[in-house]
Design a protein around this motif. Structure first.
Motif, PDB file in Angstrom:
ATOM      1  N   MET A   1      11.766  -7.510 -21.269  1.00  0.00           N
ATOM      2  CA  MET A   1      11.349  -6.543 -20.235  1.00  0.00           C
ATOM      3  C   MET A   1       9.875  -6.714 -19.908  1.00  0.00           C
ATOM      4  SD  MET A   1      12.083  -2.500 -20.078  1.00  0.00           S
ATOM      5  CE  MET A   1      13.826  -2.718 -19.839  1.00  0.00           C
TER       6      MET A   1
ATOM      7  N   GLY B   1       5.500  -2.904 -17.109  1.00  0.00           N
ATOM      8  CA  GLY B   1       6.340  -1.714 -17.088  1.00  0.00           C
ATOM      9  C   GLY B   1       6.175  -0.913 -18.365  1.00  0.00           C
ATOM     10  N   THR B   2       6.092  -1.610 -19.504  1.00  0.00           N
ATOM     11  CA  THR B   2       5.902  -0.921 -20.783  1.00  0.00           C
ATOM     12  C   THR B   2       4.565  -0.196 -20.812  1.00  0.00           C
ATOM     13  OG1 THR B   2       7.177  -2.658 -21.839  1.00  0.00           O
ATOM     14  CG2 THR B   2       5.859  -1.235 -23.277  1.00  0.00           C
TER      15      THR B   2
ATOM     16  N   ALA C   1       4.793   2.861 -18.789  1.00  0.00           N
ATOM     17  CA  ALA C   1       5.621   3.880 -19.436  1.00  0.00           C
ATOM     18  C   ALA C   1       4.843   4.586 -20.537  1.00  0.00           C
ATOM     19  CB  ALA C   1       6.879   3.245 -19.998  1.00  0.00           C
ATOM     20  N   VAL C   2       4.136   3.793 -21.340  1.00  0.00           N
ATOM     21  CA  VAL C   2       3.335   4.392 -22.415  1.00  0.00           C
ATOM     22  C   VAL C   2       2.264   5.291 -21.807  1.00  0.00           C
ATOM     23  CG1 VAL C   2       1.752   3.919 -24.315  1.00  0.00           C
ATOM     24  CG2 VAL C   2       3.759   2.475 -23.972  1.00  0.00           C
TER      25      VAL C   2
ATOM     26  N   LYS D   1       2.304   6.883 -18.989  1.00  0.00           N
ATOM     27  CA  LYS D   1       2.898   8.112 -18.462  1.00  0.00           C
ATOM     28  C   LYS D   1       3.110   9.131 -19.587  1.00  0.00           C
ATOM     29  CE  LYS D   1       5.560  10.497 -15.503  1.00  0.00           C
ATOM     30  NZ  LYS D   1       4.796  11.655 -15.239  1.00  0.00           N
ATOM     31  N   LEU D   2       3.511   8.613 -20.759  1.00  0.00           N
ATOM     32  CA  LEU D   2       3.796   9.508 -21.879  1.00  0.00           C
ATOM     33  C   LEU D   2       2.523  10.005 -22.567  1.00  0.00           C
ATOM     34  CD1 LEU D   2       6.768   7.516 -23.444  1.00  0.00           C
ATOM     35  CD2 LEU D   2       6.917   9.789 -22.449  1.00  0.00           C
ATOM     36  N   GLU D   3       1.475   9.190 -22.523  1.00  0.00           N
ATOM     37  CA  GLU D   3       0.309   9.491 -23.365  1.00  0.00           C
ATOM     38  C   GLU D   3      -0.924   9.952 -22.610  1.00  0.00           C
ATOM     39  OE1 GLU D   3       0.275   9.345 -26.625  1.00  0.00           O
ATOM     40  OE2 GLU D   3       2.288   8.493 -26.861  1.00  0.00           O
TER      41      GLU D   3
ATOM     42  N   ARG E   1      -2.600  13.450 -23.076  1.00  0.00           N
ATOM     43  CA  ARG E   1      -3.214  13.644 -24.378  1.00  0.00           C
ATOM     44  C   ARG E   1      -4.509  12.842 -24.496  1.00  0.00           C
ATOM     45  NH1 ARG E   1       1.249  12.910 -28.888  1.00  0.00           N
ATOM     46  NH2 ARG E   1       2.405  12.582 -26.970  1.00  0.00           N
TER      47      ARG E   1
ATOM     48  N   VAL F   1       3.160  -6.349 -27.330  1.00  0.00           N
ATOM     49  CA  VAL F   1       2.994  -4.901 -27.343  1.00  0.00           C
ATOM     50  C   VAL F   1       2.789  -4.446 -28.787  1.00  0.00           C
ATOM     51  CG1 VAL F   1       4.114  -2.713 -26.816  1.00  0.00           C
ATOM     52  CG2 VAL F   1       4.455  -4.672 -25.310  1.00  0.00           C
TER      53      VAL F   1
ATOM     54  N   PRO G   1       2.112   1.722 -29.443  1.00  0.00           N
ATOM     55  CA  PRO G   1       1.310   1.541 -28.220  1.00  0.00           C
ATOM     56  C   PRO G   1       0.451   2.752 -27.874  1.00  0.00           C
ATOM     57  CG  PRO G   1       3.648   1.068 -27.834  1.00  0.00           C
ATOM     58  CD  PRO G   1       3.553   1.697 -29.172  1.00  0.00           C
ATOM     59  N   GLY G   2       0.979   3.941 -28.129  1.00  0.00           N
ATOM     60  CA  GLY G   2       0.226   5.147 -27.800  1.00  0.00           C
ATOM     61  C   GLY G   2      -1.046   5.242 -28.625  1.00  0.00           C
TER      62      GLY G   2
ATOM     63  N   ARG H   1       8.739  19.013 -15.975  1.00  0.00           N
ATOM     64  CA  ARG H   1       8.122  18.435 -17.167  1.00  0.00           C
ATOM     65  C   ARG H   1       6.829  19.179 -17.501  1.00  0.00           C
ATOM     66  NH1 ARG H   1       8.439  11.961 -17.736  1.00  0.00           N
ATOM     67  NH2 ARG H   1       6.783  11.594 -19.210  1.00  0.00           N
TER      68      ARG H   1
ATOM     69  N   LEU I   1       6.191  21.589 -20.765  1.00  0.00           N
ATOM     70  CA  LEU I   1       5.024  21.320 -21.609  1.00  0.00           C
ATOM     71  C   LEU I   1       4.185  22.583 -21.767  1.00  0.00           C
ATOM     72  CD1 LEU I   1       3.098  19.245 -22.967  1.00  0.00           C
ATOM     73  CD2 LEU I   1       2.121  18.826 -20.733  1.00  0.00           C
TER      74      LEU I   1
ATOM     75  N   ALA J   1       9.286  19.438 -26.359  1.00  0.00           N
ATOM     76  CA  ALA J   1       8.100  20.163 -25.911  1.00  0.00           C
ATOM     77  C   ALA J   1       7.519  19.525 -24.666  1.00  0.00           C
ATOM     78  CB  ALA J   1       7.065  20.185 -27.015  1.00  0.00           C
TER      79      ALA J   1
ATOM     80  N   GLU K   1      11.671   1.962 -18.180  1.00  0.00           N
ATOM     81  CA  GLU K   1      10.724   1.543 -19.210  1.00  0.00           C
ATOM     82  C   GLU K   1      10.350   2.706 -20.122  1.00  0.00           C
ATOM     83  OE1 GLU K   1      10.535   0.755 -16.084  1.00  0.00           O
ATOM     84  OE2 GLU K   1      10.477  -1.436 -15.994  1.00  0.00           O
TER      85      GLU K   1
END
Lengths: 647, 106
Positions: free
Chosen positions: A1, A5-6, A9-10, A12-14, A17, A52, A56-57, A207, A211, B31, B81
């Motif tokens: 992959m 993109g990875t 994605a990371v 977006k998640l992190e 924070r 990676v 990753p975060g 989302r 949160l 959460a 992803e």
């Protein structure tokens, strides 16, 4: 992959924070975002080559933090390496608070709402500028500008990165909730464009809301908002038909409602109720949504309960839209006539004047009451008012279901009336405004025979009651002419002609004038201006437009805009001091040079000092300030009142 | 976008510590609004097969444990992803195994 993109994605998640943690370190959200971006860029260049990382975060967080520490060191705050550089990952609770602080910051009330939305989606949602721009159908340039403005304002106002308390908390929290719900609604019912839904925005809002519910678990309105969004989102699949047209709630296939989201919504609503206290607007709206969700069929809907909830909601949130919805609920629980009565109370609200749902709801109630022709007319009006294509098609569809009127319509008559050969262009333009407003408010398809003086009066009152007498009379003349042409005498029966003579401005009493002339601390510019106005009786704008080169000091007069302004001895005595050695340019000047961002016409600049012409506003302000203590009303006098015989 | 993630373990029982960490991970994901639903699945279960006019019900257990799904998670994310990244994190806690990620169409 794809590694890119990875990374995304990371990110977006992190990102929330990471940016929040950095903001706590560097105390500047703009800088924090830049540092975080640096880390993102580092990941994009290193991960494809080195693979990676396992975590990753944590990798992104560590790199970003290192940059922050470097930055702080460069800013000569050297004692940081021990307590920041090797600090183990902050306790989860601390991290959570940072993200909450970030939300409060990005939704801060010092920011204009569009800036709040853009900044929140960028920093907390981790969306790219391009994604935000796409979602709101504007260019990336616009979003970039909003974000930059937001950061600048936050820095200028030195907004603290903290958690508000007490009374401030309620206000700040309501701004956060408003931003989240606004994002949700923009996705849930797009106000413009072809599609009715932009689901990615709604998902993002959900989302953010979920949160927030974990970050601020003690606030019932947060859970209320989440419950409201979950339940509304549960209907997404059922809200649009195969062709993209909206399906109203009572015609939706309830089997397509998402039970998982409904369940989550109920759970959130229960959490809100468990916290106790009087229910706020979001909890009440969620409770209404829950009533709908509980009904197995549209007929099972507990409209009495919903009406009661709307009554409660109207008390805490008396907006026109809430009142409109209350009328809808009343129509269902107490019959269409009761609904129409509740709606009539709203008809004259200027806020709802061009709101398509008002005629839409009216049409629905009329259809239920069996008044098909009137219903059709209202639906057509609603269709003409909405900007959303899918919604317009739906409304026109409902209008089509009612029989067509054979009689001539208001819009048709207006077209014919304005199309006559004997009207001049100016008259057509003037009458056109009146007729357009009439058609928009009453509907293009209103049968001409149904037009009454009463309706005309209401349109006038809603649209023009606050306007100047001349405007009112102009529209009134148009209606009289239209009535005569259409053989509908008395259309203007409810419209009285307004007295359009300008009420005379009372001149300043002589005793007060004396005190104005003799106050010692007045500067020569003001003294000359005031005396000149009084002695010449000329319009204020003419006097301010005077140029030095046009003054005839011997004859005590000056030519301006093709007319003469003349003065007498007292002005003449003071003028030389004000002029000093100026030969050209505006007579009355400001105290300072204009700021570089302002462009001033050369004719309004003094060639010697570079100062610009004194503005009416500024001159008026200074006079008011000065005469405030002399005016019995305490407001101060206006420059115009200096003219000896006010007309 | 909604994705269903189904995990197939290697047949080993998770340790107490793995349970705890997974629990923490799940709480955190809920959460942040990403995780909509999750659960462990009983080994085996019931197989029902429809073939022509025949409908067969068979009780488990079946074959080997690693062929059966051990758990599922329904997530709401903005890209495939992102779902993969979540699976990576889950695997870091849960250990060896396979996860199938499928978008859920509504």
């Amino acid at each position: 992959m794809d590694v890119t993109g990875t990374v995304e994605a990371v990110w977006k998640l992190e990102s929330a924070r990471i940016v929040a943690g950095l903001t706590r370190l560097v105390r500047d959200v703009g800088l924090a975002e830049e540092l975080a971006q640096d880390a993102l860029v580092a990941a994009l260049s290193q991960w494809p080559a080195e693979g990676v990382p396992d975590s990753p975060g944590a990798w992104l967080t560590a790199v970003a933090k290192r940059r922050a520490v470097d930055h702080l060191r460069r800013a000569r705050r050297v004692d940081l390496d021990d307590d920041v550089g090797d600090e183990p990952a902050a306790a989860p609770a601390g991290e959570r608070d940072d993200v909450l602080r970030l939300m409060f910051l990005s939704c801060h009330t010092v920011l204009p709402t569009p800036a709040r939305v853009a900044l929140t989606l960028r920093l907390v949602g981790g969306l790219t500028v391009a994604e935000i721009a796409r979602a709101f159908l504007v260019t990336e340039q616009v979003i970039r500008g909003r974000i930059a403005d937001a950061k600048r304002i936050l820095a200028e106002q030195r907004v603290a990165f903290d958690l508000p308390e007490g009374a401030e908390l309620a206000e700040r929290l309501s701004s956060v909730l408003e931003v989240v719900y606004l994002v949700f609604n923009e996705g849930y019912m797009a106000t413009a464009g072809e599609g009715l839904l932009r689901p990615e925005l709604s998902a993002e809002a959900l989302r953010l809301g979920r949160l927030l519910a974990v970050l601020a678990p003690g606030e019932s309105e947060v859970h209320g908002l989440v419950a409201l969004m979950e339940i509304q989102a549960s209907r997404t699949a059922a809200r649009t038909g195969p062709s993209g047209a909206p399906v109203p709630l009572d015609e939706q296939d309830r089997g397509r409602w998402d039970p998982l989201l409904i369940h989550r919504g109920f759970a959130a609503l229960l959490r809100a109720r468990d916290l106790g206290g009087p229910p706020g607007p979001y909890v009440l709206q969620a409770a209404i949504a829950a009533c709908h969700a509980q009904a197995r069929t549209a007929q099972d809907t507990d409209w009495a309960q919903i009406t009661a909830l709307y009554n409660a909601l109207e008390r805490v949130l008396p907006t026109p839209v809430v009142r409109l919805n209350r009328a809808v609920a009343t129509g269902r629980s107490a019959g269409p006539d009761a609904g129409l009565a509740a709606l009539d109370a709203l008809a004259d609200d200027p806020v709802l004047r061009d709101y398509h749902l008002l005629p839409g709801v009216r049409g629905d109630l009329l259809a239920r009451a069996g008044r098909a022709a009137e219903a059709r007319h209202e639906f057509q009006r609603a269709a003409a008012l909405t900007r959303n294509h899918a919604e317009r098609d739906y409304l026109l569809g409902r209008a089509g279901a009612a029989p067509a009127p054979a009689a001539p319509t208001l819009a048709g008559a207006a077209r014919e009336f304005l199309g006559r050969a004997d009207l001049g262009a100016a008259t057509i333009r003037s009458y056109g405004q009146t007729m357009q407003r009439l058609c928009r408010s009453l509907g293009d398809e209103l049968p001409l025979s149904a037009l009454t003086a009463d309706q005309v009066e209401r349109v006038f009152t809603t649209a023009w009651s606050g306007t100047a007498a001349r405007t009112w009379n102009r529209h009134r003349a148009a209606i009289r002419s239209f009535g005569a042409w259409a053989a509908l005498p008395g259309l203007d029966a409810g419209l009285t002609r307004r007295d359009d003579a300008t009420p005379p401005t009372p001149a300043i009493p002589p005793a007060v004038l004396d005190r104005i002339w003799t106050t010692p601390e007045v500067r020569s510019r003001e003294r000359v201006l005031w005396l000149l106005l009084h002695e010449s009786g000329a319009p204020v704008s003419a006097v301010l437009a005077l140029d030095v080169e046009n003054l005839d000091l011997d004859d005590r007069r000056a030519r301006v805009r093709g007319a003469w302004v003349s003065w007498r001895a007292r002005t003449a005595r003071l003028l030389p001091e004000l002029l000093a050695d100026r030969r050209r340019g505006p007579l009355f000047l400001t105290d300072r040079r204009p700021s570089p961002s302002r462009t001033v016409a050369p004719a309004d600049l003094c060639p010697r000092t570079g100062h610009s012409r004194l503005s009416y506003e500024r001159a008026e302000y200074l006079f008011k300030q000065h005469t405030r203590t002399l005016d019995p009303s305490g407001a101060g006098y206006t420059l115009r009142q200096l003219r000896p015989t006010s007309a | 976008m909604r994705y269903l993630m189904t995990t197939f373990g290697d047949g080993s029982t998770p340790t107490e510590q793995q349970f705890e960490e997974m629990d923490k991970f799940i709480t955190e994901l809920s959460a942040s609004g990403v995780l909509l639903a999750a659960g462990g699945l009983e080994p085996g279960g019931v197989h029902v097969t429809s073939l022509g006019s025949e409908f067969t019900v068979t009780d488990g257990p079946f074959a080997e444990a690693k062929e059966a799904a051990g758990g599922f998670a329904l997530v709401e994310v903005s890209s495939r992803e992102e779902a993969v990244e979540l699976a990576r994190r889950a695997a870091a806690i849960g250990g060896d195994g396979t996860t199938i990620i499928q978008q859920v169409f509504s």
